[in-house]
Design a protein around this motif. Sequence first.
Motif, mmCIF file in Angstrom:
data_model
loop_
_atom_site.group_PDB
_atom_site.id
_atom_site.type_symbol
_atom_site.label_atom_id
_atom_site.label_comp_id
_atom_site.label_asym_id
_atom_site.label_seq_id
_atom_site.Cartn_x
_atom_site.Cartn_y
_atom_site.Cartn_z
ATOM 1 N N GLU A 10 32.061 32.344 45.983
ATOM 2 C CA GLU A 10 30.689 32.851 45.863
ATOM 3 C C GLU A 10 30.671 34.194 45.135
ATOM 4 O O GLU A 10 29.851 34.409 44.232
ATOM 5 N N LEU A 11 31.571 35.091 45.527
ATOM 6 C CA LEU A 11 31.625 36.416 44.891
ATOM 7 C C LEU A 11 31.879 36.322 43.391
ATOM 8 O O LEU A 11 31.340 37.106 42.610
ATOM 9 N N GLU A 12 32.692 35.361 42.998
ATOM 10 C CA GLU A 12 33.008 35.199 41.567
ATOM 11 C C GLU A 12 31.766 34.863 40.748
ATOM 12 O O GLU A 12 31.731 35.094 39.540
ATOM 13 N N ARG A 13 30.742 34.336 41.412
ATOM 14 C CA ARG A 13 29.521 33.938 40.705
ATOM 15 C C ARG A 13 28.456 35.027 40.727
ATOM 16 O O ARG A 13 27.391 34.865 40.133
ATOM 17 N N TYR A 14 28.710 36.146 41.405
ATOM 18 C CA TYR A 14 27.685 37.178 41.548
ATOM 19 C C TYR A 14 27.222 37.703 40.193
ATOM 20 O O TYR A 14 28.024 37.906 39.265
ATOM 21 N N THR A 15 25.916 37.928 40.116
ATOM 22 C CA THR A 15 25.295 38.453 38.911
ATOM 23 C C THR A 15 24.139 39.333 39.362
ATOM 24 O O THR A 15 23.780 39.320 40.552
ATOM 25 N N ALA A 271 44.574 42.490 50.788
ATOM 26 C CA ALA A 271 45.789 41.767 51.184
ATOM 27 C C ALA A 271 46.500 42.633 52.226
ATOM 28 O O ALA A 271 45.882 43.111 53.168
ATOM 29 N N ASN A 272 47.786 42.865 52.047
ATOM 30 C CA ASN A 272 48.486 43.759 52.961
ATOM 31 C C ASN A 272 49.368 44.704 52.167
ATOM 32 O O ASN A 272 49.219 44.821 50.948
ATOM 33 N N VAL A 273 50.272 45.363 52.850
ATOM 34 C CA VAL A 273 51.082 46.384 52.183
ATOM 35 C C VAL A 273 51.976 45.755 51.111
ATOM 36 O O VAL A 273 52.212 46.335 50.060
ATOM 37 N N LYS A 274 52.472 44.543 51.378
ATOM 38 C CA LYS A 274 53.468 43.948 50.473
ATOM 39 C C LYS A 274 52.857 43.097 49.353
ATOM 40 O O LYS A 274 53.385 43.065 48.248
ATOM 41 N N THR A 275 51.752 42.397 49.642
ATOM 42 C CA THR A 275 51.240 41.465 48.633
ATOM 43 C C THR A 275 50.163 42.092 47.756
ATOM 44 O O THR A 275 49.521 43.070 48.132
ATOM 45 N N GLU A 276 49.982 41.480 46.600
ATOM 46 C CA GLU A 276 49.068 41.989 45.585
ATOM 47 C C GLU A 276 47.603 41.889 46.049
ATOM 48 O O GLU A 276 47.227 40.919 46.699
ATOM 49 N N TRP A 277 46.809 42.891 45.728
ATOM 50 C CA TRP A 277 45.365 42.856 46.003
ATOM 51 C C TRP A 277 44.692 42.359 44.724
ATOM 52 O O TRP A 277 44.600 43.090 43.744
ATOM 53 N N ASN A 278 44.241 41.120 44.735
ATOM 54 C CA ASN A 278 43.724 40.517 43.507
ATOM 55 C C ASN A 278 42.324 41.005 43.164
ATOM 56 O O ASN A 278 41.483 41.170 44.050
ATOM 57 N N LEU A 279 42.105 41.219 41.868
ATOM 58 C CA LEU A 279 40.767 41.528 41.368
ATOM 59 C C LEU A 279 39.980 40.221 41.328
ATOM 60 O O LEU A 279 40.358 39.282 40.634
ATOM 61 N N ILE A 280 38.902 40.144 42.117
ATOM 62 C CA ILE A 280 38.101 38.924 42.199
ATOM 63 C C ILE A 280 37.015 38.907 41.132
ATOM 64 O O ILE A 280 36.759 37.909 40.491
ATOM 65 N N LYS A 281 36.352 40.062 40.953
ATOM 66 C CA LYS A 281 35.169 40.080 40.099
ATOM 67 C C LYS A 281 34.928 41.468 39.545
ATOM 68 O O LYS A 281 35.078 42.463 40.258
ATOM 69 N N THR A 282 34.562 41.532 38.276
ATOM 70 C CA THR A 282 34.103 42.787 37.671
ATOM 71 C C THR A 282 32.632 42.623 37.324
ATOM 72 O O THR A 282 32.259 41.679 36.627
ATOM 73 N N LEU A 283 31.800 43.518 37.851
ATOM 74 C CA LEU A 283 30.367 43.493 37.561
ATOM 75 C C LEU A 283 30.059 44.623 36.594
ATOM 76 O O LEU A 283 30.547 45.740 36.760
ATOM 77 N N PRO A 284 29.244 44.355 35.568
ATOM 78 C CA PRO A 284 28.992 45.391 34.557
ATOM 79 C C PRO A 284 28.048 46.476 35.059
ATOM 80 O O PRO A 284 27.223 46.228 35.949
ATOM 81 N N ASP A 285 28.172 47.671 34.470
ATOM 82 C CA ASP A 285 27.171 48.710 34.689
ATOM 83 C C ASP A 285 25.992 48.393 33.784
ATOM 84 O O ASP A 285 26.113 48.476 32.560
ATOM 85 N N LEU A 286 24.867 47.990 34.367
ATOM 86 C CA LEU A 286 23.700 47.611 33.563
ATOM 87 C C LEU A 286 22.716 48.754 33.384
ATOM 88 O O LEU A 286 21.630 48.577 32.858
ATOM 89 N N SER A 287 23.131 49.972 33.831
ATOM 90 C CA SER A 287 22.214 51.110 33.728
ATOM 91 C C SER A 287 22.242 51.734 32.335
ATOM 92 O O SER A 287 21.352 52.498 31.977
ATOM 93 N N GLY A 288 23.292 51.445 31.582
ATOM 94 C CA GLY A 288 23.444 52.073 30.275
ATOM 95 C C GLY A 288 23.951 53.506 30.359
ATOM 96 O O GLY A 288 24.085 54.181 29.342
ATOM 97 N N THR A 289 24.258 53.973 31.572
ATOM 98 C CA THR A 289 24.694 55.367 31.722
ATOM 99 C C THR A 289 26.220 55.475 31.732
ATOM 100 O O THR A 289 26.770 56.565 31.603
#
Length: 333
Positions: A10-15, A271-289
């Motif tokens: 669901e998060l991957e689809r956020y807009t 995740a935890n101390v040992k495993t990778e924390w995956n980037l799920i989603k990048t949301l753009p800055d739509l403010s133009g600032t």
Amino acid sequence: VPPSLASIDELERYTQISSHPLHKTNKPGILSMDIHPSKDIVATGGIDTNAVLFDRTSGQILCTLAGHSKKITTLKFVPRDELVVTGSADKTVRIWQGGEEGNYSCIHTLKDHTAEVEAVTVHATQKYFVTAAKDNTWCFYDISTGSCLSQVGEASGQEGYTSASFHPDGLILGTGTTEAVVKIWDVKTQSNVAKFEGHAGPVTAMSFSENGYFLATAALDGVKLWDLRKLRNFRTFSPYDSDTPTNSVEFDFSGTYLAVAGSDIRVYQVANVKTEWNLIKTLPDLSGTGKVTSAKFGTDAKYIAVGSMDRNLRIFGPPGDDQMDDDAKPSAE
């Protein structure tokens, strides 16, 4: 973890699903934000000196808290008593009481700091809160009376506090300084029990995970994750270039996701101390600032509220929830 929590899919689809111009056109910029845990109300603190309470469900402004003379740098709900606490560059802290009709009035103005107030954090019992300021002190307050029970630290011309957060257990407090240091305090004795170094630039934000083991801190050089059991930095994210500070970092309430904001918003899977924390989603800055100041998860991470250096509160969530998107209308900006 609640079964109702938004899934990674669901998060991957956020807009962006809506955008709301809450603050003044001539003094844009949302510097702080909080979300009421049981009501769908978002509070934003602005450069225009106002705090705005916005009902996300109806898309309406509930009320505007006017009274500070300079920008509002920090604000928090105290749901138990229907209070809002605001801190400002005018060196004061205000406690606002909610009334029957949803309007709020200022019941206390606190003047214990001698420089810009940068952070407010509420104790787990909701009976106390702490404020931290650029005067290099933090104050421990009784919420019901508005009295400062203790003020910790010596005023310093060099160093000051830029962020603060209570641990979920209420026994320790984290503070971040202008000099890139993270300090951990024992709340009862008010003693500094640990010190984390390694950041560059002021520590802009911090968040403890509800699991009680992780602390995330943000500064000019990105985000650092600290293991509170071993008192060590176990991971660093540097999402932006060296001139772009990370302004906001927050775990969701379930401790499943971490939101990071600077020139955009990035959501990581915890995740935890040992495993990778995956980037799920990048949301753009739509403010133009190019400057996102705050990103917070709604209940169950069903949406993400975003404040930037324009006047609009933006809501990101699953597509199809966009019945209220002002940016789609020509009159929006």
